[in-house]
Design an enzyme around this catalytic site. Structure first.
Site, PDB file in Angstrom:
ATOM      1  N   LYS A 141     -19.081  11.305  11.178  1.00  0.00           N
ATOM      2  CA  LYS A 141     -19.463  12.543  10.269  1.00  0.00           C
ATOM      3  C   LYS A 141     -20.412  12.962  10.870  1.00  0.00           C
ATOM      4  O   LYS A 141     -20.345  14.645  11.018  1.00  0.00           O
ATOM      5  CB  LYS A 141     -19.988  11.412   8.939  1.00  0.00           C
ATOM      6  CG  LYS A 141     -20.902  12.545   7.671  1.00  0.00           C
ATOM      7  CD  LYS A 141     -20.792  12.121   7.145  1.00  0.00           C
ATOM      8  CE  LYS A 141     -21.757  10.855   7.724  1.00  0.00           C
ATOM      9  NZ  LYS A 141     -23.214  10.864   7.976  1.00  0.00           N
ATOM     10  N   LYS A 201     -19.099   6.583   5.552  1.00  0.00           N
ATOM     11  CA  LYS A 201     -19.503   5.538   6.043  1.00  0.00           C
ATOM     12  C   LYS A 201     -20.464   5.907   7.893  1.00  0.00           C
ATOM     13  O   LYS A 201     -19.781   5.957   8.415  1.00  0.00           O
ATOM     14  CB  LYS A 201     -18.509   4.696   6.508  1.00  0.00           C
ATOM     15  CG  LYS A 201     -18.962   3.547   7.235  1.00  0.00           C
ATOM     16  CD  LYS A 201     -18.109   1.836   6.874  1.00  0.00           C
ATOM     17  CE  LYS A 201     -18.584   1.527   8.498  1.00  0.00           C
ATOM     18  NZ  LYS A 201     -18.757   1.461   9.643  1.00  0.00           N
ATOM     19  N   LYS A 225     -31.398   8.006  10.242  1.00  0.00           N
ATOM     20  CA  LYS A 225     -32.126   8.189  11.756  1.00  0.00           C
ATOM     21  C   LYS A 225     -32.280   9.459  12.105  1.00  0.00           C
ATOM     22  O   LYS A 225     -32.228   9.789  13.100  1.00  0.00           O
ATOM     23  CB  LYS A 225     -30.309   7.658  11.777  1.00  0.00           C
ATOM     24  CG  LYS A 225     -29.576   6.587  11.395  1.00  0.00           C
ATOM     25  CD  LYS A 225     -28.324   5.698  12.444  1.00  0.00           C
ATOM     26  CE  LYS A 225     -27.707   6.673  12.777  1.00  0.00           C
ATOM     27  NZ  LYS A 225     -27.481   7.566  10.971  1.00  0.00           N
TER      28      LYS A 225
END
Length: 280
Positions: A18, A13, A44
């Site tokens: 991560k 998520k 991003k």
């Protein structure tokens, strides 16, 4: 494509940490002498920020600017300890499909024969819960050998983790198991760990590592540093280095057993009970 290297992907998520884990693992293994290609697959475009100390031009943006004139030097950038970094990029917010960046980067790297170079390890850092098929492209195109899911004990993180398991189940075969196990990030109490351990037991899977929430990692990120560079002697740096070694070794893949809706509701009831225990 060079099949002699190891190819792993981190899924999870958004906001779960991560990318921080992926970047630190890439740095740790590169520091240990491995030749690492780190591919950011998030719109991003910030997976490599702490490796290169700045945002790098994305494949999508550079393709738009240079077209057929694009070469390796336009999209490959040197990061911490010699990690080679690539960012896929994505469309403007609200326009187009974010997954297209992943497809474009894989096609471009194949065309430029980057995958055929002498890598020891290729790391994919992939956003999402693979509801969008674009985020499953590394699995669909058989670009990864093993997928690791980063999760916390939060409802939405576990929900996303379960959806990722469903995605893995679509692309693995009896001869090619893709799921390597879970990485529990940001645990702060025994209750957090109990929740994730219960989820792992329900899905009949493995816990690869449990990483405690640590302010030092946040401070390193603010300074555009990996933890391995900021304080290599810190206990959390040792945890990350050991995680990198474990992931680079041959880890036995496990079957993916995503939970159905009824089982997820039972899991959420378990989480609710655990959260009530915290508030007492």
């Amino acid at each position: 494509m060079n099949l002699d290297n190891k190819r792993i992907a981190f899924y999870g998520k958004g906001g779960i940490g991560k990318s921080t884990i992926a970047a630190n693992v890439s740095a740790a293994l590169s520091k240990a002498g491995k030749k690492v290609l780190h591919i950011g697959c998030d719109p991003k475009s910030d997976s490599t920020r702490i490796l290169v100390k700045r945002r790098i031009p994305t494949v999508l943006k550079t393709l738009k600017e240079k077209g057929e004139q694009l070469n390796k030097e336009d999209i490959l950038f040197a990061g911490a300890y010699g990690v080679t970094c690539v960012e896929a990029g994505g469309p403007e917010p609200g326009i187009g499909c974010a997954g297209m960046g992943i497809s474009a980067v894989i096609e471009t790297l194949e065309k430029l024969e980057v995958f055929a170079m002498d890598w020891d390890l290729i790391v994919y850092d992939v956003l999402g819960d693979v509801v969008c098929g674009g985020f499953s492209i590394p699995m669909r195109k058989q670009c990864v050998d093993t997928v690791y899911i980063v999760t916390s004990s939060e409802f939405m993180s576990l929900y996303a983790a379960n959806n990722i398991l469903k995605g893995i189940a679509h692309y693995e075969t009896p001869a090619q198991k893709l799921f390597g196990g879970f990485i529990h990030n940001r645990w702060t109490s025994k209750t957090d760990k109990d929740v994730v351990d219960h989820f792992i037991q329900m899905t009949e899977s493995h816990l690869i590592a449990s990483i405690e929430q640590n302010q030092a990692i946040k401070m390193a990120e603010y300074q555009r540093n990996t933890m391995i560079e900021a304080d290599p002697q810190a206990p959390i740096s040792e945890v990350i280095e050991n995680l990198g070694k474990d992931l680079f070794c041959e880890v036995t893949a496990c079957d993916s057993h995503p939970l159905d809706d009824e089982a997820m509701e039972a899991l959420f009831d378990f989480v609710s009970v655990k959260n009530q225990e915290i508030s007492r």
